[in-house]
Design a protein around this motif. Sequence first.
Motif, mmCIF file in Angstrom:
data_model
loop_
_atom_site.group_PDB
_atom_site.id
_atom_site.type_symbol
_atom_site.label_atom_id
_atom_site.label_comp_id
_atom_site.label_asym_id
_atom_site.label_seq_id
_atom_site.Cartn_x
_atom_site.Cartn_y
_atom_site.Cartn_z
ATOM 1 N N LEU A 141 0.865 -1.189 0.000
ATOM 2 C CA LEU A 141 0.000 0.000 0.000
ATOM 3 C C LEU A 141 0.896 1.230 0.000
ATOM 4 C CD1 LEU A 141 -2.931 1.143 0.367
ATOM 5 C CD2 LEU A 141 -2.486 1.111 2.822
ATOM 6 N N ARG A 142 0.648 2.145 -0.940
ATOM 7 C CA ARG A 142 1.416 3.400 -1.008
ATOM 8 C C ARG A 142 0.508 4.545 -0.590
ATOM 9 N NH1 ARG A 142 5.399 5.069 -5.860
ATOM 10 N NH2 ARG A 142 6.717 3.781 -4.553
ATOM 11 N N SER A 143 0.974 5.354 0.368
ATOM 12 C CA SER A 143 0.125 6.448 0.863
ATOM 13 C C SER A 143 0.918 7.748 0.977
ATOM 14 C CB SER A 143 -0.446 6.079 2.236
ATOM 15 O OG SER A 143 0.519 6.322 3.242
ATOM 16 N N GLN A 147 -1.793 10.715 5.343
ATOM 17 C CA GLN A 147 -2.748 9.622 5.568
ATOM 18 C C GLN A 147 -2.264 8.598 6.603
ATOM 19 O OE1 GLN A 147 -2.543 8.735 1.393
ATOM 20 N NE2 GLN A 147 -4.639 9.423 1.009
ATOM 21 N N ILE A 148 -1.024 8.751 7.061
ATOM 22 C CA ILE A 148 -0.423 7.722 7.932
ATOM 23 C C ILE A 148 -1.217 7.488 9.213
ATOM 24 C CG2 ILE A 148 1.590 7.152 9.362
ATOM 25 C CD1 ILE A 148 3.344 8.452 7.270
ATOM 26 N N ASN A 149 -1.616 8.567 9.888
ATOM 27 C CA ASN A 149 -2.265 8.406 11.199
ATOM 28 C C ASN A 149 -3.545 7.589 11.145
ATOM 29 O OD1 ASN A 149 -0.219 9.719 12.478
ATOM 30 N ND2 ASN A 149 -1.246 11.716 12.568
ATOM 31 N N TRP A 150 -4.442 7.947 10.218
ATOM 32 C CA TRP A 150 -5.689 7.177 10.163
ATOM 33 C C TRP A 150 -5.467 5.770 9.631
ATOM 34 C CZ3 TRP A 150 -7.393 5.549 5.423
ATOM 35 C CH2 TRP A 150 -7.134 6.320 4.289
ATOM 36 N N LEU A 151 -4.454 5.600 8.768
ATOM 37 C CA LEU A 151 -4.137 4.250 8.278
ATOM 38 C C LEU A 151 -3.695 3.350 9.434
ATOM 39 C CD1 LEU A 151 -2.293 4.722 4.867
ATOM 40 C CD2 LEU A 151 -4.370 3.394 5.273
ATOM 41 N N GLY A 164 6.627 -4.223 6.844
ATOM 42 C CA GLY A 164 7.706 -3.273 6.550
ATOM 43 C C GLY A 164 7.129 -1.940 6.122
ATOM 44 N N GLN A 165 7.931 -0.876 6.286
ATOM 45 C CA GLN A 165 7.504 0.444 5.797
ATOM 46 C C GLN A 165 8.718 1.223 5.318
ATOM 47 O OE1 GLN A 165 5.198 2.184 8.948
ATOM 48 N NE2 GLN A 165 6.465 1.330 10.520
ATOM 49 N N VAL A 171 4.831 6.982 1.349
ATOM 50 C CA VAL A 171 5.120 5.922 2.322
ATOM 51 C C VAL A 171 4.653 4.591 1.733
ATOM 52 C CG1 VAL A 171 4.820 5.146 4.699
ATOM 53 C CG2 VAL A 171 4.656 7.578 4.165
ATOM 54 N N ASP A 172 5.576 3.638 1.663
ATOM 55 C CA ASP A 172 5.241 2.297 1.153
ATOM 56 C C ASP A 172 5.134 1.317 2.315
ATOM 57 O OD1 ASP A 172 5.169 2.590 -1.752
ATOM 58 O OD2 ASP A 172 7.264 3.203 -1.520
#
Length: 202
Positions: A141-143, A147-151, A164-165, A171-172
Amino acid sequence: MIEYNIPKSAVVFEEEIKKSRFITYLRHTEGIAEAKIFWQEIKTLHPNARHHCWATVAGSPIDSQQFGFSDDGEPVGTAGKPMLSVLQGSDIGEISAVIVRYYGGVLLGTGGLVRAYSNGIQQALLNLETTLKVQYKNYKLRSDYTQINWLKLLFEKYEILVIGQMYSEKVDFELGIRDDKLNIFEQEIIERSSGQLQLKRE
């Protein structure tokens, strides 16, 4: 089936029936190839035994592609198949059984053999410790950073593993997702991101 029990440790059970010695070995094996290696190991351990009968549910308990058995010289249908039936009835996956028989000179008859081989597995299963295995599939998933917090809240909500990230322009994420959580999670990220975010199967 998304989750199922697998053996936590190996078990050995031994009994004597009409002078024949039956030794049952149970062990965790993942896949038919591993199950066959286990069978060979036990044959090497007992080179003088008359029979080394074998049965396996080498994957999920409902994946018949991963079933296997052998009568190893016993009359057809008296050993491997009854052993497999007991393993299937246990609903345990990734399990193999080998029963070694040292012949004692007294014939047991077909009914006696079926009982002996079935009972060996039943008794060994009573001593088997299991652990739960949950199957995950890998997705990417690429964001955006915004969007990181709600993800991350959604990852927690749907019990998603973050394998992994990687942080660059975007952010992948590499994710492990259970089949039973996939559709509802995917739907929510599409709605939240107005169709911007999409899961990709690895």
